[in-house]
Motif scaffolding. Sequence first.
Motif, short mmCIF file in Angstrom:
data_model
loop_
_atom_site.label_atom_id
_atom_site.label_comp_id
_atom_site.label_asym_id
_atom_site.label_seq_id
_atom_site.Cartn_x
_atom_site.Cartn_y
_atom_site.Cartn_z
N THR A 222 9.17 71.63 55.74
CA THR A 222 10.39 70.82 55.74
C THR A 222 10.89 71.25 54.51
N SER A 223 12.22 70.65 53.94
CA SER A 223 13.09 71.20 52.88
C SER A 223 12.38 70.79 51.78
N TRP A 224 11.65 69.63 51.68
CA TRP A 224 10.70 69.05 50.51
C TRP A 224 9.60 70.29 50.21
N GLN A 225 9.07 70.36 51.33
CA GLN A 225 7.72 71.16 51.10
C GLN A 225 8.20 72.59 50.62
N MET B 151 20.00 71.16 55.11
CA MET B 151 18.82 70.56 55.14
C MET B 151 18.76 69.18 55.02
N THR C 59 22.08 62.37 35.78
CA THR C 59 22.65 63.28 34.65
C THR C 59 24.03 63.02 34.50
N LEU C 60 24.90 62.67 35.69
CA LEU C 60 26.13 62.46 35.54
C LEU C 60 26.65 61.16 35.07
N PRO D 217 25.80 69.00 47.84
CA PRO D 217 27.06 69.32 48.61
C PRO D 217 27.77 70.23 47.37
N GLU E 17 10.24 62.37 53.98
CA GLU E 17 10.64 63.09 52.47
C GLU E 17 11.72 62.34 51.95
N MET F 236 13.35 63.52 48.12
CA MET F 236 14.85 63.96 48.14
C MET F 236 15.85 62.78 47.34
N ILE G 93 10.86 73.42 48.73
CA ILE G 93 11.14 73.22 47.34
C ILE G 93 9.90 73.09 46.47
N LEU H 244 15.44 63.42 43.68
CA LEU H 244 16.22 64.60 43.23
C LEU H 244 17.67 63.97 43.14
N TRP H 245 18.24 63.40 44.25
CA TRP H 245 19.57 62.93 44.26
C TRP H 245 19.67 62.31 43.09
N GLU I 92 19.61 73.47 45.18
CA GLU I 92 19.41 73.08 46.70
C GLU I 92 19.96 72.21 47.46
N ILE I 93 20.23 71.20 47.12
CA ILE I 93 20.49 69.97 47.57
C ILE I 93 22.16 69.79 47.47
N VAL J 80 16.86 71.33 40.66
CA VAL J 80 16.60 71.64 41.95
C VAL J 80 17.76 70.90 42.71
N PHE J 81 18.32 69.89 42.40
CA PHE J 81 19.25 68.92 43.20
C PHE J 81 20.49 70.22 43.10
N VAL K 169 31.51 69.11 40.57
CA VAL K 169 31.69 67.97 39.32
C VAL K 169 30.54 68.11 38.52
N LEU K 170 29.18 68.51 38.85
CA LEU K 170 27.99 68.42 37.99
C LEU K 170 28.14 69.56 37.22
N ALA L 229 14.35 68.07 37.84
CA ALA L 229 14.69 67.59 38.96
C ALA L 229 16.24 67.61 39.18
N CYS L 230 17.13 67.41 38.35
CA CYS L 230 18.34 67.71 38.53
C CYS L 230 18.94 69.23 38.81
N VAL M 60 29.98 68.13 45.07
CA VAL M 60 29.26 67.43 44.14
C VAL M 60 28.81 68.42 42.78
N ALA N 61 18.23 62.15 40.30
CA ALA N 61 18.20 62.78 38.84
C ALA N 61 19.59 63.60 38.73
N GLY N 62 20.22 64.08 39.75
CA GLY N 62 21.52 64.45 39.62
C GLY N 62 22.60 63.72 39.49
#
Lengths: 249, 282
Positions: free
Chosen positions: A146-149, B1, B21-22, A61, B7, B11, A151, B14-15, A58-59, A54-55, A67-68, A51-52, A64, B17-18
């Motif tokens: 949609t974006s989730w679909q 997006m 981790t941090l 910004p 959704e 979504m 993904i 997913l946020w 794709e997601i 994918v984040f 930093v990540l 999940a991280c 972020v 999860a990111g």
Amino acid sequence: MAEAGSSFLTGSVWLPTDSFAAGAWGIFPIILGSLIVTLGAVAIGAPLGIACAVFLAEIAPPAVRRVLVPSVSALAGVPSVVYGFFALLVVVPWIRGQFGGFGTSVLACWIILSVMILPTIISISTDSMRAVPREYKEGSLAMGATSWQTIRSVLIPAASSGIVTSVILGMGRAIGETMAVLLVAGNSVTIPDSIFAPVSTLTATIALEMGYATGAHQQALFAMGVVLFVFIMILTGLANLASRRRVTF
Amino acid sequence: MAAKRSEMVPMGLLWGAGIATLVILIVILAYILSKGLPLISWHFLTTNPGVRGQTGTGIYSTILATVAVTGVALLVAAPLSVGGAIYLNEYTRENLLRKVIRQAAEILAGIPSIIIGLFGFLFFVIYLLPYTGGWSVLSGGLTLAFMVLPISLRISEEALKAVPGELREGSLGLGATKWQSITTVVLPTALPGIVTGLILGMGRAIGETAAILLTAGGALGVIHSLRDPACPMTLYLYNILTEYNDTTTAYGTAAVLIIAILAVTFVTDWLMNSYTKKLKGL
């Protein structure tokens, strides 16, 4: 190891001495311990890591992401003994307080190992997702998905070989991890009857007993190293197979 | 997006999860640094540990041991990995040998440290006892070299691969020999990448414990030669946790280790960014 007989892998009593005749040489609970600890850690770490990824791919910004990404490499760089130290001082007392027992347990291993395999899973999965051609995603979005679909039904299937590889390599990291497990597993050679019971693994047993082992005991520990090596080779082979698999649409 | 209302849940996960981790990283680092940083003082860094790890002492000899084993590992691994990467990238085509070497390095990178430690114990501590002095800085460092090598080899190779072919052709076109273009054009261009590989390898060596546990000996005295047994910081941290139960010194040692690893992360991140920019500018 001929002297130890065929019960080495299947026997469940581990009473090492310096001569083969005197001791009991069953490492089955230790092998099982390694597997339990590894599979549990992957079951927790893989969903979070994927999940991280994918984040990240794709997601997130750009700010972020900036930093990540270094944070994930920092997480990979933290020495395993420091993870063990943290787990021993934070996770183990928490388990002891919440659920009783010693705290050094299967659960403590799961928690700390699932964190330790995150960087492996995240970095390889992210790479494979970023390698998915933009056209796939754009095509899907242009069709009204949609974006989730997108993904779920384009990105993840297209990157699946990389994702599977990352999980297998994470499994390798977990089964080979020594110091953190050594500090929080409790290291009792019995088959754990609950997730709050202590457990021992191949790596921790080798590290713990190598310091004083002599004669037959030392040889048995080397044999344990061979068993661990076989597991690692199987996982490496699987990871190779998985990364070669091509996904076509 | 932008996510649609239906959704929000996936979504959001997913946020989550990111962010999780941090948060995990921050919690671990903040916990250890908040307890450990106040303990780090000049006295802590320059005083030797007590013979049996008493509190109120320092970690001087363990820092020295870490520097020594890491130094030995890098001295062995650096020429091998850079030389190997030059050979693989500049002197061979994509053939079987190259595939075998790359596969071997990959497998080596995946072998658990405890198994590398078992090998180091058998080979350096027992078999080469007359040369290494048994459990020693030398045995520990040479064992660590096996863990540094695959990391720095792979990253050096990638750095060389990223050097544009035009640079080599330009240099050769001006009449430089192959070796001249490697030393004056290719290597300087790839240097940030190569250094990144070595620093990452260094980070691995500084943080390694299991292999050190089986090969370095763990003696707390100040080392005087490479054949002396030594106790690097990671091993000392393990020992004080299990034998002396002295969490105060443990926090301080862990904090020093974390600072070293953060420094490695920041330097490599910065180097890689400047390298990517440099190559884009070419």
